[in-house]
Design a protein around this motif. Sequence first.
Motif, mmCIF file in Angstrom:
data_model
loop_
_atom_site.group_PDB
_atom_site.id
_atom_site.type_symbol
_atom_site.label_atom_id
_atom_site.label_comp_id
_atom_site.label_asym_id
_atom_site.label_seq_id
_atom_site.Cartn_x
_atom_site.Cartn_y
_atom_site.Cartn_z
ATOM 1 N N GLN A 40 17.769 41.499 -9.728
ATOM 2 C CA GLN A 40 17.611 42.150 -8.434
ATOM 3 C C GLN A 40 17.778 43.664 -8.504
ATOM 4 O OE1 GLN A 40 16.649 40.319 -5.628
ATOM 5 N NE2 GLN A 40 16.401 38.848 -7.286
ATOM 6 N N LEU A 41 18.481 44.153 -9.518
ATOM 7 C CA LEU A 41 18.777 45.582 -9.590
ATOM 8 C C LEU A 41 17.518 46.427 -9.730
ATOM 9 C CD1 LEU A 41 20.939 47.794 -9.703
ATOM 10 C CD2 LEU A 41 20.938 47.515 -12.187
ATOM 11 N N LEU A 42 16.582 45.996 -10.535
ATOM 12 C CA LEU A 42 15.373 46.778 -10.783
ATOM 13 C C LEU A 42 14.156 46.239 -10.030
ATOM 14 C CD1 LEU A 42 15.801 47.537 -14.596
ATOM 15 C CD2 LEU A 42 16.485 48.918 -12.627
ATOM 16 N N THR A 43 14.396 45.412 -9.033
ATOM 17 C CA THR A 43 13.296 44.901 -8.215
ATOM 18 C C THR A 43 12.562 46.066 -7.570
ATOM 19 O OG1 THR A 43 14.415 42.818 -7.747
ATOM 20 C CG2 THR A 43 12.708 43.493 -6.200
ATOM 21 N N GLY A 44 11.287 46.179 -7.865
ATOM 22 C CA GLY A 44 10.456 47.246 -7.322
ATOM 23 C C GLY A 44 10.284 48.429 -8.259
ATOM 24 N N PHE A 45 11.064 48.480 -9.343
ATOM 25 C CA PHE A 45 10.956 49.609 -10.272
ATOM 26 C C PHE A 45 9.568 49.661 -10.907
ATOM 27 C CE2 PHE A 45 12.432 51.674 -14.436
ATOM 28 C CZ PHE A 45 12.383 52.955 -13.917
ATOM 29 N N ARG A 46 9.104 48.535 -11.410
ATOM 30 C CA ARG A 46 7.781 48.472 -12.030
ATOM 31 C C ARG A 46 6.712 48.896 -11.032
ATOM 32 N NH1 ARG A 46 3.091 45.799 -12.747
ATOM 33 N NH2 ARG A 46 3.492 44.543 -10.929
ATOM 34 N N GLU A 47 6.808 48.385 -9.820
ATOM 35 C CA GLU A 47 5.805 48.693 -8.798
ATOM 36 C C GLU A 47 5.802 50.183 -8.451
ATOM 37 O OE1 GLU A 47 6.505 44.431 -8.932
ATOM 38 O OE2 GLU A 47 7.891 46.112 -8.804
ATOM 39 N N SER A 48 6.978 50.788 -8.394
ATOM 40 C CA SER A 48 7.038 52.226 -8.107
ATOM 41 C C SER A 48 6.389 53.037 -9.220
ATOM 42 C CB SER A 48 8.484 52.673 -7.876
ATOM 43 O OG SER A 48 9.237 52.657 -9.070
ATOM 44 N N LEU A 49 6.519 52.559 -10.448
ATOM 45 C CA LEU A 49 5.921 53.260 -11.587
ATOM 46 C C LEU A 49 4.409 53.082 -11.624
ATOM 47 C CD1 LEU A 49 8.573 52.452 -14.332
ATOM 48 C CD2 LEU A 49 8.349 54.539 -12.959
ATOM 49 N N VAL A 50 3.934 51.916 -11.230
ATOM 50 C CA VAL A 50 2.481 51.684 -11.161
ATOM 51 C C VAL A 50 1.860 52.677 -10.189
ATOM 52 C CG1 VAL A 50 0.690 50.071 -10.374
ATOM 53 C CG2 VAL A 50 2.545 49.249 -11.845
ATOM 54 N N VAL A 51 2.469 52.832 -9.024
ATOM 55 C CA VAL A 51 1.952 53.765 -8.019
ATOM 56 C C VAL A 51 1.976 55.189 -8.576
ATOM 57 C CG1 VAL A 51 2.367 54.775 -5.739
ATOM 58 C CG2 VAL A 51 2.552 52.295 -6.072
ATOM 59 N N ARG A 52 3.068 55.566 -9.211
ATOM 60 C CA ARG A 52 3.188 56.916 -9.773
ATOM 61 C C ARG A 52 2.123 57.153 -10.845
ATOM 62 N NH1 ARG A 52 7.399 60.953 -10.503
ATOM 63 N NH2 ARG A 52 8.642 59.698 -9.098
ATOM 64 N N ALA A 53 1.908 56.166 -11.704
ATOM 65 C CA ALA A 53 0.927 56.316 -12.787
ATOM 66 C C ALA A 53 -0.503 56.174 -12.277
ATOM 67 C CB ALA A 53 1.199 55.283 -13.883
ATOM 68 N N GLY A 54 -0.672 55.468 -11.175
ATOM 69 C CA GLY A 54 -2.016 55.224 -10.657
ATOM 70 C C GLY A 54 -2.787 54.222 -11.496
ATOM 71 N N ALA A 55 -2.066 53.484 -12.318
ATOM 72 C CA ALA A 55 -2.665 52.494 -13.223
ATOM 73 C C ALA A 55 -1.536 51.681 -13.841
ATOM 74 C CB ALA A 55 -3.460 53.192 -14.323
ATOM 75 N N GLY A 56 -1.929 50.709 -14.647
ATOM 76 C CA GLY A 56 -0.924 49.974 -15.402
ATOM 77 C C GLY A 56 -0.319 48.785 -14.698
ATOM 78 N N ASP A 57 -1.058 48.196 -13.778
ATOM 79 C CA ASP A 57 -0.529 47.045 -13.055
ATOM 80 C C ASP A 57 -0.262 45.860 -13.982
ATOM 81 O OD1 ASP A 57 0.328 45.936 -10.595
ATOM 82 O OD2 ASP A 57 -1.518 44.770 -10.474
ATOM 83 N N ASN A 58 -0.797 45.910 -15.179
ATOM 84 C CA ASN A 58 -0.594 44.840 -16.150
ATOM 85 C C ASN A 58 0.540 45.143 -17.132
ATOM 86 O OD1 ASN A 58 -2.090 46.953 -17.271
ATOM 87 N ND2 ASN A 58 -3.026 45.622 -18.795
ATOM 88 N N LEU A 59 1.256 46.258 -16.915
ATOM 89 C CA LEU A 59 2.296 46.674 -17.846
ATOM 90 C C LEU A 59 3.698 46.396 -17.299
ATOM 91 C CD1 LEU A 59 0.837 50.156 -18.900
ATOM 92 C CD2 LEU A 59 0.647 47.979 -20.126
#
Length: 129
Positions: A40-59
């Motif tokens: 639960q601690l990092l829930t949303g971290f990956r998603e925030s990074l996808v938005v920042r990168a504008g790509a990488g939804d598979n990473l």
Amino acid sequence: MDYRKLFGDIRLRPGLYGLDGSYHDYCTFLHGVDFGNDRQLLTGFRESLVVRAGAGDNLTWDSLVLHLAFPDRTEGWRDEAAGAGRQTVNDLLFSLLDEFLEKRSERGGTAAIFDEYLTWLKAQPWHHR
């Protein structure tokens, strides 16, 4: 527990936590802390990074940080993180993590992170509406 403070301490004194200061070691530790918090601690971290990168939804989040640290590289991110780019990627990791945890702590922060992610996702030409 104040994880922002903990992660700041770890960044400054990794040896006190049994870490060698490598990007891989930090990621392993962060994954462990996340698992210890029922993921639960990092829930949303990956998603925030996808938005920042504008790509990488598979990473994964750790790959997205590498992508953000070395945007001109198409491969060899991990080699760069272990070599000359070690300081760059480690500084970026902790900066992004602190920014994320600050945003999540705000009222409605987690919902806002996922709202931004879903808005980004729906705007992708490959996303089926």
